[in-house]
Structure formats: structure tokens, C-alpha cells
Design a protein around this motif. Structure first.
Motif, PDB file in Angstrom:
ATOM      1  N   ARG A 216     -12.628   5.256  -0.433  1.00  0.00           N
ATOM      2  CA  ARG A 216     -13.278   5.750   0.789  1.00  0.00           C
ATOM      3  C   ARG A 216     -12.930   7.216   1.048  1.00  0.00           C
ATOM      4  N   LYS A 217     -12.034   7.757   0.255  1.00  0.00           N
ATOM      5  CA  LYS A 217     -11.557   9.128   0.399  1.00  0.00           C
ATOM      6  C   LYS A 217     -11.084   9.397   1.837  1.00  0.00           C
ATOM      7  N   MET A 218     -10.199   8.516   2.252  1.00  0.00           N
ATOM      8  CA  MET A 218      -9.663   8.608   3.620  1.00  0.00           C
ATOM      9  C   MET A 218      -8.139   8.569   3.590  1.00  0.00           C
ATOM     10  N   LEU A 219      -7.541   9.311   4.516  1.00  0.00           N
ATOM     11  CA  LEU A 219      -6.086   9.287   4.689  1.00  0.00           C
ATOM     12  C   LEU A 219      -5.744   8.546   5.970  1.00  0.00           C
ATOM     13  N   SER A 220      -4.521   8.006   6.025  1.00  0.00           N
ATOM     14  CA  SER A 220      -4.047   7.384   7.264  1.00  0.00           C
ATOM     15  C   SER A 220      -2.551   7.608   7.398  1.00  0.00           C
ATOM     16  N   ASP A 221      -2.114   7.897   8.603  1.00  0.00           N
ATOM     17  CA  ASP A 221      -0.668   7.978   8.858  1.00  0.00           C
ATOM     18  C   ASP A 221      -0.193   6.766   9.652  1.00  0.00           C
ATOM     19  N   ALA A 222      -1.091   5.775   9.821  1.00  0.00           N
ATOM     20  CA  ALA A 222      -0.737   4.608  10.620  1.00  0.00           C
ATOM     21  C   ALA A 222      -0.835   3.299   9.847  1.00  0.00           C
ATOM     22  N   ALA A 223      -1.844   3.190   8.976  1.00  0.00           N
ATOM     23  CA  ALA A 223      -2.072   1.921   8.270  1.00  0.00           C
ATOM     24  C   ALA A 223      -1.513   1.998   6.851  1.00  0.00           C
ATOM     25  N   ALA A 224      -1.229   0.843   6.288  1.00  0.00           N
ATOM     26  CA  ALA A 224      -0.844   0.768   4.878  1.00  0.00           C
ATOM     27  C   ALA A 224      -2.110   0.701   4.045  1.00  0.00           C
ATOM     28  N   VAL A 225      -2.036   1.167   2.804  1.00  0.00           N
ATOM     29  CA  VAL A 225      -3.173   1.014   1.901  1.00  0.00           C
ATOM     30  C   VAL A 225      -2.751   0.067   0.777  1.00  0.00           C
ATOM     31  N   VAL A 226      -3.684  -0.800   0.398  1.00  0.00           N
ATOM     32  CA  VAL A 226      -3.361  -1.819  -0.605  1.00  0.00           C
ATOM     33  C   VAL A 226      -4.458  -1.867  -1.658  1.00  0.00           C
ATOM     34  N   MET A 227      -4.045  -1.964  -2.908  1.00  0.00           N
ATOM     35  CA  MET A 227      -4.975  -2.199  -4.012  1.00  0.00           C
ATOM     36  C   MET A 227      -4.726  -3.614  -4.538  1.00  0.00           C
ATOM     37  N   HIS A 228      -5.739  -4.481  -4.407  1.00  0.00           N
ATOM     38  CA  HIS A 228      -5.641  -5.836  -4.957  1.00  0.00           C
ATOM     39  C   HIS A 228      -6.306  -5.848  -6.328  1.00  0.00           C
ATOM     40  N   VAL A 229      -5.606  -6.336  -7.319  1.00  0.00           N
ATOM     41  CA  VAL A 229      -6.121  -6.358  -8.698  1.00  0.00           C
ATOM     42  C   VAL A 229      -6.123  -7.788  -9.219  1.00  0.00           C
ATOM     43  N   GLU A 230      -7.282  -8.221  -9.658  1.00  0.00           N
ATOM     44  CA  GLU A 230      -7.381  -9.559 -10.245  1.00  0.00           C
ATOM     45  C   GLU A 230      -7.142  -9.457 -11.741  1.00  0.00           C
ATOM     46  N   LEU A 231      -6.364 -10.366 -12.288  1.00  0.00           N
ATOM     47  CA  LEU A 231      -6.063 -10.348 -13.718  1.00  0.00           C
ATOM     48  C   LEU A 231      -6.807 -11.464 -14.438  1.00  0.00           C
ATOM     49  N   PRO A 232      -7.095 -11.278 -15.732  1.00  0.00           N
ATOM     50  CA  PRO A 232      -7.663 -12.386 -16.510  1.00  0.00           C
ATOM     51  C   PRO A 232      -6.677 -13.559 -16.514  1.00  0.00           C
ATOM     52  N   PRO A 233      -7.187 -14.784 -16.731  1.00  0.00           N
ATOM     53  CA  PRO A 233      -6.313 -15.967 -16.622  1.00  0.00           C
ATOM     54  C   PRO A 233      -5.094 -15.915 -17.535  1.00  0.00           C
ATOM     55  N   GLU A 234      -5.229 -15.273 -18.700  1.00  0.00           N
ATOM     56  CA  GLU A 234      -4.098 -15.269 -19.643  1.00  0.00           C
ATOM     57  C   GLU A 234      -3.049 -14.217 -19.295  1.00  0.00           C
ATOM     58  N   LYS A 235      -3.320 -13.377 -18.308  1.00  0.00           N
ATOM     59  CA  LYS A 235      -2.364 -12.329 -17.914  1.00  0.00           C
ATOM     60  C   LYS A 235      -1.618 -12.730 -16.642  1.00  0.00           C
ATOM     61  N   SER A 236      -0.424 -12.201 -16.526  1.00  0.00           N
ATOM     62  CA  SER A 236       0.315 -12.423 -15.269  1.00  0.00           C
ATOM     63  C   SER A 236       1.198 -11.210 -14.983  1.00  0.00           C
ATOM     64  N   ALA A 237       1.349 -10.927 -13.709  1.00  0.00           N
ATOM     65  CA  ALA A 237       2.152  -9.782 -13.287  1.00  0.00           C
ATOM     66  C   ALA A 237       3.536 -10.245 -12.842  1.00  0.00           C
ATOM     67  N   HIS A 238       4.543  -9.460 -13.153  1.00  0.00           N
ATOM     68  CA  HIS A 238       5.924  -9.802 -12.782  1.00  0.00           C
ATOM     69  C   HIS A 238       6.599  -8.585 -12.177  1.00  0.00           C
ATOM     70  N   ILE A 239       7.277  -8.816 -11.082  1.00  0.00           N
ATOM     71  CA  ILE A 239       7.941  -7.721 -10.380  1.00  0.00           C
ATOM     72  C   ILE A 239       9.442  -7.953 -10.424  1.00  0.00           C
ATOM     73  N   ASP A 240      10.177  -6.899 -10.715  1.00  0.00           N
ATOM     74  CA  ASP A 240      11.635  -7.029 -10.725  1.00  0.00           C
ATOM     75  C   ASP A 240      12.249  -5.732 -10.201  1.00  0.00           C
ATOM     76  N   ILE A 241      13.536  -5.755 -10.032  1.00  0.00           N
ATOM     77  CA  ILE A 241      14.230  -4.596  -9.470  1.00  0.00           C
ATOM     78  C   ILE A 241      15.427  -4.225 -10.344  1.00  0.00           C
ATOM     79  N   VAL A 242      15.839  -2.980 -10.224  1.00  0.00           N
ATOM     80  CA  VAL A 242      17.109  -2.537 -10.820  1.00  0.00           C
ATOM     81  C   VAL A 242      17.918  -1.954  -9.675  1.00  0.00           C
TER      82      VAL A 242
END
Lengths: 329, 238
Positions: A147-173
Motif C-alpha cells: 500500500r506504500k504506507m507508513l505508520s507510527d502506531a500500528a504493526a505491519v505483518v506479512m503472512h506467508v503461506e507455505l506449500p504443504p511439504e514446507k514448514s517454518a521454524h523459529i528459534d533464538i540465540v
């Protein structure tokens, strides 16, 4: 998958290509970038393959794997944030960028663990900030590239759908470990605290930190079933006998001040060996406090690159922690 | 020998239609072997009370007897007819039910494999065989399926006590997934403040749903839950 620091013109070419990106850079640069499948946040601090770098003239692009699909990008006002996990695809991941010091930041920090379907679907991201010289003068912003928009109040989120054979994993160091000092518990969740229990006895955290001459560059650390989760100390108000944090302390959790740490770069090399699973990360970010306190400017820190942020998100808000995401399968 | 055999009958809780056929102490008293056979009036194919030869026997390691490793010998043809008595076991698993309960209790307490072997004087290879069989579901099959409700993929049923035990801290498992560490921590904090059984069940179902959703990535965690599930059942049975 591209990941690195670019001049705005080079970044614009990539963003106009139709590929998907997470972008970090000065607000002025974000505003000038072309429309596309990207989300962004303001920050001039980066950890690159060449080392830590502060730049107001370049932007950091992390390409997001979308496997030919168009990601869904939207702003989440404070009142919408509780839906974030429900809106996420059944198989996929979501990247979030939240403007620091906003209501959305405060709400997400305190309540994300309670959101419906929290922890069920992968959510990673970071908190946008500003150059430290601009603290209190300029508001951090996030950007919706579609949308080419900025905000200083709201969060922005990108939702990504993966093919069934893929999976995302989140970890920390997180190189910090609980120290040998007192166990501190709080009666209420919040970004600041005063009275608390210290080793089970009523006490005051500000008094305690001052009396023990604690190194407040070290975070408070809690043990979440084996995951060490930090809360960084922002300031101590001796007169008001209160301590301000960069993330909320949670009622009932047991915290200890972290043990002093040796050299961060050496510790990081041991924790994240080159060529290991983490080195295939498609997204990562590290904390501005690690950048500052651990002297990362100009020093290489393994293969995990990205913005140095005002807070990190791995399902919930974290401090002084590196977050990374891999896509397997 | 007849009087001592009767005493060991009582010690092991061996009763009709079974009896102790023989007891042998090795030289130096470092091992005791006990043969259990049919009592009077019962026989298999005419073999009756005769002690079976090694090729006709199944041998299970039992709980130590007076500090000595104890081995139970039974006729191969009788395996499966003993019921859940503590001195019996399954054909493919080298331990009696009683010893399995001891092993699972120690593992559930976080004792390492090496330490379990040392404490119970067990060969590591036998313990690994048991773990392998357990994780492949052979233990459940040998006992006639999931006694307290199970479902595909070895995930304990949502009604099983193991879920509530995980949330109230009665049991611990090693968790390798960040999201599960965070979820368990949050649910445990909520569990401490919730007394209503209905609301607690909602939390249990949330945890179960997480496991269902991420089943493929949680092999290690599910295996540990099944250890606890089995331990709970054996405690009930014995």
C-alpha cells in the motif's frame, strides 16, 4: 535468497521485481522505496556479513521465501493484534514489525502470549526504532510496501503461506544465562517495577540493583522450560524507586540478573557454528543492546545478518536476543 | 529347597496356577535364577511342571532380589498367559513388568540412561532394546493396545492424565521446540491460578492441539510423554 545492505536505488530495483522482502532502514529511505511485496521498519543499525554497521543511507533487505505466492500484508492496529495468529495461514509463517514506543508495541509486549492460537503458528519479527541521537525526537515507523504506507502506531505483518511439504521454524540465540544472584518475582506484569519479592522476601528492585551495584547492561533472565528469556533494563529511577524495562516482566515468573558474559562474538561462534542449521536462516535480527554493549560495530558475527533492533519477536517480545527463522522441507 | 521355594513364592507373589519350579544361586551369590512353571494339574502339551530347557524358555530380568540381579525363566508357550503379575513380561522385551516400572519411574524423574543402568545393574544394550521397543509401540501391542485410550502416532489421548500432569508440573519433559517451551510456560502459569476443572480442561486441550498440529516435529517430546503414560499405567497395574 538475497540478504544484505544495499543503496536505495539497488533496493528499489529488487523491490520492484515482484519478489518479497523484509526491509530495514531509515524512515526517509523507506518512504521513497517503490511499492511491492515488502514490509519495512525504521532502524539505521545492521549486522552484515562484514560486521556491525550504522548507516542512514542504506537499507537492509531480507528476501522472504513465498514459493510463487503473493504474501498478504496488512497493518494491525492495537485492537486488531489479538487476531494475528488467527489470521496467519494454517501452514506458513508471519513476519511482524512493530514501531517502538507505540500502543501496539506495549499491547503486543504484554499480551501476545495470551493471543488466541499464540505459539501454534510461527511468528517472527522485530521492533522498529530510530538512531540513538534521535531518541525522543523522531517516532519509529513501519511500512506496508503493497500500500506504500507508513505508520507510527500500528504493526505491519506479512503472512506467508507455505506449500504443504514446507514448514517454518523459529528459534533464538541468547548467550545470557541466569546468574547466581537473587531470585526476583513480581506481583504484576509490566514495563516497570519497584516492589517485588527478592529471594521470597519483600524488597524493591531499584534499591536492590543499586545496593548490589548491578551491571544493568545485563538483562533479567527467566527460564521458560529451558528457553532463557531476557528482560532488559532501561533505567533506574532511584528517587521513585522504580526500574524501567524494554519488555515487560511477567507476574509469577522467576528472574535472575544474567551472569557476566565473555566476548559476545566468541560466544556466538560457539553457540552458532558456521554451516549449522541456523546458517540457512531466511530471516534473522539481533538486538541493538547486543550491538552496543557487546561492541559489534565493525565486527563479524557469524552468518546471521539483519537489523539490530529495539526488540525482537519470536512469538512474543524478546530483548537482547538473536531471532532467526528457517524454512525446511 | 521346598521351604525356601515357598518363601520365594510369597516374596515374588507367585500364585496358582503358577509356582516356583526352581531357584538357583550362582557361585558367590552374584545372581539368582528363578524358574516359574505351572502348578499341579496344569500342563502344556504334556510338559507340565518340568523345567523348560533354555531353548524352550523366555528369560526376563526382574527387580533385584537382595541386591542380586534376578532372572525369571518361564516356558515360552506360557508367555501371554500370566496376566499383569509383576514377575511376568512380554516376549520381545527383556524385563519384567516390575522392573519396567522401576526403569520408567527413574527415567521420568530425569535419571539418565547411564545412571539407570548403574543403579539397577542393567546392561545398557538391554535398556536401549526396551527403549526401542517402547518407542515403536511394541510395548503397547504386547499389552493389548492402549489401556487408557490412545490414538494414531502414539500421541496420548487428550483425556489421559499425562497432559494435566505436564501442566501442573508433576512430570517434566525435555522440550526442543521454542514455541512449545513458551506455550508450556504460559499454560503452567495459568494452571496455577485456575481451579475450575472445565477451564483446566480447556488448557489441556490447547496443549494437546499443539501436539497434534506439530506431531511430526515432536517425536522426542511425544516419546517422553508415552514413557510417562506407560509409567502411569504400570503403576496402576502392579
Amino acid at each position: 535468497m538475497f540478504s544484505g545492505l544495499l543503496a536505495p536505488a539497488e533496493a528499489a530495483t529488487l523491490l520492484a521485481s515482484g519478489r518479497s522482502f523484509s526491509v530495514a532502514g531509515d524512515a526517509r529511505l523507506l518512504e521513497a522505496l517503490p511499492a511491492g511485496n515488502w514490509i519495512g521498519g525504521s532502524i539505521p543499525y545492521f549486522v552484515t556479513e562484514q560486521g556491525g554497521e550504522c548507516s542512514r543511507d542504506k537499507v537492509f533487505l531480507s528476501e522472504v521465501p513465498t514459493f510463487g505466492k503473493t504474501p498478504q500484508i496488512r497493518f494491525y492496529a492495537r485492537s486488531d493484534l489479538p487476531r494475528i495468529f488467527l489470521d496467519a495461514p494454517e501452514n506458513g509463517f508471519s513476519l511482524i514489525i512493530i514501531p517502538a514506543f507505540s500502543q501496539a508495541h506495549a499491547d503486543f509486549a504484554s499480551n501476545a502470549p495470551e493471543y488466541e492460537d499464540a505459539f501454534m503458528k510461527p511468528l517472527a519479527g522485530w521492533v522498529a526504532g530510530v538512531h540513538l541521537d534521535d531518541l525522543g525526537k523522531v517516532a519509529p515507523v513501519v511500512a506496508n510496501g503493497q500500500r506504500k504506507m507508513l505508520s507510527d502506531a500500528a504493526a505491519v505483518v506479512m503472512h506467508v503461506e507455505l506449500p504443504p511439504e514446507k514448514s517454518a521454524h523459529i528459534d533464538i540465540v541468547n548467550l545470557f544465562r541466569p546468574g547466581e544472584g537473587s531470585v526476583i518475582t513480581f506481583a504484576e506484569t509490566g514495563f516497570s517495577a519497584g516492589d517485588c519479592l527478592i529471594d521470597g522476601r519483600p524488597g524493591n528492585l531499584a534499591d536492590h540493583l543499586l545496593q548490589t551495584q548491578a551491571d544493568t547492561r545485563l538483562p533479567l533472565v527467566a527460564d521458560y522450560c529451558g528457553a532463557h528469556i531476557n528482560v532488559s533494563i532501561r533505567s533506574i529511577d532511584a528517587a521513585a524507586r522504580r526500574v524501567e524495562f524494554y519488555a515487560p516482566v511477567f507476574a509469577g515468573m522467576e528472574y535472575r540478573l544474567a551472569a557476566p558474559m565473555g566476548d559476545y562474538v566468541e560466544g556466538f561462534a560457539l553457540a552458532v557454528p558456521a554451516g549449522g542449521h541456523a546458517s540457512s536462516a531466511v530471516f534473522s535480527c539481533n538486538c541493538i543492546l547486543n550491538y552496543l554493549h557487546c561492541g559489534l560495530e565493525g565486527r563479524r558475527v557469524g552468518a546471521l545478518t539483519g537489523p539490530a533492533t529495539f526488540g525482537e519477536v519470536a512469538y512474543q517480545l524478546l530483548n537482547q536476543t538473536l531471532v532467526y527463522m528457517t524454512v525446511d522441507g | 529347597m521346598a521351604e525356601s521355594v515357598t518363601s520365594i513364592d510369597r516374596l515374588l507373589n507367585v500364585g496358582s496356577p503358577w509356582q516356583i519350579g526352581d531357584v538357583q544361586l550362582t557361585t558367590g551369590g552374584r545372581r539368582v535364577d528363578i524358574w516359574i512353571v505351572a502348578d499341579r494339574g496344569r500342563s502344556w502339551f504334556g510338559r507340565g511342571q518340568r523345567l523348560p530347557s533354555p531353548s524352550e524358555s523366555v528369560v526376563w530380568r526382574h527387580s533385584n532380589l537382595c541386591g542380586m540381579p534376578c532372572y525369571i525363566h518361564v516356558p515360552m508357550l506360557a508367555v501371554g498367559q500370566f496376566g499383569d503379575v509383576p514377575w511376568a513380561g512380554d516376549a520381545k522385551i527383556p524385563f519384567t513388568y516390575a522392573l519396567r516400572q522401576e526403569i520408567l519411574t527413574l527415567l521420568a524423574e530425569g535419571v539418565s540412561f547411564q545412571s539407570v543402568c548403574k543403579l539397577l545393574d542393567l546392561p545398557l544394550t538391554d535398556l536401549w532394546k526396551y527403549k526401542y521397543a517402547f518407542e515403536r509401540g511394541q510395548a503397547e501391542e504386547a499389552q493389548g493396545g492402549e489401556a487408557q485410550g490412545g490414538e494414531g502416532g502414539g500421541l496420548p489421548d487428550v483425556e489421559h492424565i499425562v497432559w494435566e500432569s505436564l501442566l501442573d508440573g508433576r512430570i517434566e519433559i525435555d522440550v526442543h521446540t521454542l514455541s512449545l517451551k513458551l506455550l508450556i510456560t504460559r499454560l503452567r502459569a495459568q494452571f496455577k491460578t485456575i481451579n475450575d476443572p472445565g477451564v483446566r480442561q480447556i488448557k489441556v486441550r490447547e496443549l494437546h492441539r499443539y501436539f497434534e498440529r506439530h506431531r511430526q516435529a515432536l517425536g522426542g517430546e511425544i516419546a517422553q510423554l508415552r514413557h510417562h503414560q506407560q509409567s502411569n499405567r504400570e503403576i496402576t497395574n502392579v
